[in-house]
Scaffold this active site. Structure first.
Site, PDB file in Angstrom:
ATOM      1  N   TYR A  77     145.600  -6.857  -9.024  1.00  0.00           N
ATOM      2  CA  TYR A  77     144.741  -6.017  -8.276  1.00  0.00           C
ATOM      3  C   TYR A  77     144.936  -6.002  -6.795  1.00  0.00           C
ATOM      4  CZ  TYR A  77     141.556  -5.238 -12.524  1.00  0.00           C
ATOM      5  OH  TYR A  77     141.237  -4.986 -13.782  1.00  0.00           O
ATOM      6  N   LYS A  99     124.596 -33.151 -23.087  1.00  0.00           N
ATOM      7  CA  LYS A  99     124.102 -31.962 -22.928  1.00  0.00           C
ATOM      8  C   LYS A  99     125.233 -30.987 -22.198  1.00  0.00           C
ATOM      9  CE  LYS A  99     123.214 -33.621 -18.296  1.00  0.00           C
ATOM     10  NZ  LYS A  99     122.672 -34.561 -17.190  1.00  0.00           N
ATOM     11  N   ARG A 119     111.007 -35.220  -9.462  1.00  0.00           N
ATOM     12  CA  ARG A 119     111.608 -34.200 -10.382  1.00  0.00           C
ATOM     13  C   ARG A 119     110.631 -34.245 -11.583  1.00  0.00           C
ATOM     14  NH1 ARG A 119     117.722 -33.831 -12.683  1.00  0.00           N
ATOM     15  NH2 ARG A 119     116.742 -35.365 -14.110  1.00  0.00           N
TER      16      ARG A 119
HETATM   17  C1  LIG Z   1     123.191 -35.933 -17.192  1.00  0.00           C
HETATM   18  C2  LIG Z   1     122.127 -37.044 -17.072  1.00  0.00           C
HETATM   19  C3  LIG Z   1     122.783 -38.306 -17.271  1.00  0.00           C
HETATM   20  C4  LIG Z   1     124.232 -38.734 -17.428  1.00  0.00           C
HETATM   21  O1  LIG Z   1     124.727 -38.475 -15.897  1.00  0.00           O
HETATM   22  P1  LIG Z   1     126.463 -38.976 -15.551  1.00  0.00           P
HETATM   23  O2  LIG Z   1     126.620 -38.719 -14.337  1.00  0.00           O
HETATM   24  O3  LIG Z   1     127.204 -37.730 -16.407  1.00  0.00           O
HETATM   25  O4  LIG Z   1     126.744 -40.139 -16.472  1.00  0.00           O
HETATM   26  C5  LIG Z   1     121.880 -39.450 -17.458  1.00  0.00           C
HETATM   27  N1  LIG Z   1     120.458 -39.090 -17.243  1.00  0.00           N
HETATM   28  C6  LIG Z   1     120.002 -38.006 -17.256  1.00  0.00           C
HETATM   29  C7  LIG Z   1     118.653 -37.912 -17.141  1.00  0.00           C
HETATM   30  C8  LIG Z   1     120.818 -36.825 -16.932  1.00  0.00           C
HETATM   31  O5  LIG Z   1     120.266 -35.766 -16.872  1.00  0.00           O
END
Ligand SMILES: *Cc1c(COP(=O)(O)O)cnc(C)c1O
Length: 400
Positions: A292, A47, A146
């Site tokens: 700046y 993601k 959640r």
């Molecule tokens: C982002 C995410 C992960 C991965 O988490 P990391 O800490 O980057 O390994 C796993 N599960 C869900 C539901 C996530 O949103």
């Protein structure tokens, strides 16, 4: 010059570059496979533009390293992974989708989380009209509050699933922990694990037996080995970062307690390097303001270099007068405020510095290194946030 290829075009015109190291990724995945063992699948979480690494570059690389599962949050991210994948990998959408998006996912064999009854009902409807199985992951609420089915709605979902078993394939049952990277959350996580196991058992009683039970992110993979089940969802660790210093220390101590040798060397290697170049150098008298406003005053005869990277690209404005970059292997401080597309750095102490010299914003150069950790400690950003803020417009390139 006649440039037709879009990628080459971005590459030539980009004011900075992000290099993605294949050997670093390979080494991280080898380490992670050793940690989880051969019976646990590694799902690569991509993601947020593959945590800033660039989806289109990262997917083929991960597939070349043997990855066949990818997790994203939304349909647009799934589409990009789908287009970048050459190996028929399984894609998993962990967030919500509209009805049109669910129909698209089913059509393309993309698996997705289901966390409420409306979504489930629509998935079944769409599956029936397309005459294709909806391949879903049932998300269980275990205490994060959640997303996910609680006890009551899970019973209704299970009922719906059993009545429509020719349209819906529950390939996964999953949950997510509320902060496995910090010992402070230990009791809460333990409670979540218990709840998850109770729900799994209850589903088994109804003959809903998923092939893939999954719960652990990077942190839980290291700190709660019992939560690895059939698959782990690894994001940050594959890119070469520990989820937190605690996770790393816990892992090292655990290794030692089990007779392993003491590891001082980091077993994760950063995959990403961000670099640019000096576009101009100026000599500035002592007692002059730089850039700046009045936040940076020279106290000696100084040399100031302009670097074509700014907060637009993801170099945080809070690093004004605080951050560093590497030039000729030496740390050079940011001078004055970071602009939108440009920053100035003090190169007075960099011997032999010239226009065109390579500037490293994140990563190694010579014996120096700027870590995202250092970068983000200073700005109070997590590694995660600093990474995903790297603009998608910066050209990415794969290196050995
Ligand atoms: C982002 C995410 C992960 C991965 O988490 P990391 O800490 O980057 O390994 C796993 N599960 C869900 C539901 C996530 O949103």
């Amino acid at each position: 010059m006649n440039i037709t290829d879009d990628a080459a075009l971005t590459g030539i015109f980009s004011s900075s570059h992000i290099e993605i190291s294949k050997s670093a990724l390979q080494s991280n995945l080898t380490f992670l496979r050793k940690v989880v063992g051969k019976d646990v699948t590694i799902c690569s979480v991509v993601k947020g533009n593959a945590y800033g690494h660039g989806t289109e570059h990262f997917i083929p690389l991960a597939e070349a390293c043997g990855i066949r599962w990818f997790a994203v949050y939304s349909a647009d991210e799934a589409l990009r992974v789908h287009r970048s994948s050459a190996a028929d990998s399984t894609i998993m959408v962990m967030g919500g989708m509209s009805h049109d998006q669910i129909a698209w996912a089913i059509e393309h064999n993309i698996t997705f989380y289901v966390f409420d009854l409306d979504e489930l009902t629509f998935a079944i409807e769409s599956s029936r009209s397309q005459n294709r199985m909806a391949r879903i992951h049932l998300e269980i609420e275990t205490g994060m509050n959640r997303l996910g089915f609680d006890e009551t709605s899970l019973a209704q979902a299970a009922d719906t699933i059993r009545r429509n078993s020719s349209h819906v394939d529950v390939i996964g049952v999953c949950t997510h922990f509320a902060g496995a990277e910090s010992v402070a959350n230990h009791l809460r996580i333990e409670h979540q694990i218990k709840t998850f196991e109770t729900r799994l058992q209850w589903l088994r009683g109804l003959s809903i037996e998923p092939r893939v039970r999954h719960a652990a992110s990077s942190a839980a993979t290291f700190s709660y080995p019992g939560t690895r089940y059939d698959m782990v969802r690894i994001g940050i660790a594959q890119y070469g970062f520990w989820p937190s210093i605690e996770t790393r220390m816990q892992y090292v101590l655990h290794q030692e307690a089990n007779g392993g040798r003491h590891f001082s060397r980091d077993q994760l290697t950063r995959v990403l390097r961000w670099k640019s170049h000096i576009m101009n150098i100026k000599d500035v008298q002592a007692g002059e303001f730089v850039g700046y406003g009045t936040s940076c005053l020279t106290t000696r005869m100084s040399r100031v270099a302009a670097v074509p990277v700014g907060y637009y690209h993801g170099f945080n404005r809070n690093l004004s007068n605080v951050g560093h970059v590497l030039i000729r292997g030496k740390r050079a401080p940011v001078a004055g405020v970071v602009n939108m597309n440009l920053m100035l750095v003090d190169v007075t102490d960099v011997r032999g510095v010239e226009t065109g010299d390579e500037v490293v914003l994140i990563g190694k150069q010579g014996r120096g290194e700027i870590t995202v950790g250092a970068f983000s400690d200073l700005t109070k950003l997590l590694n995660y946030e600093a990474l995903v803020r790297l603009s998608p417009d910066i050209a990415r390139m794969v290196v050995a």
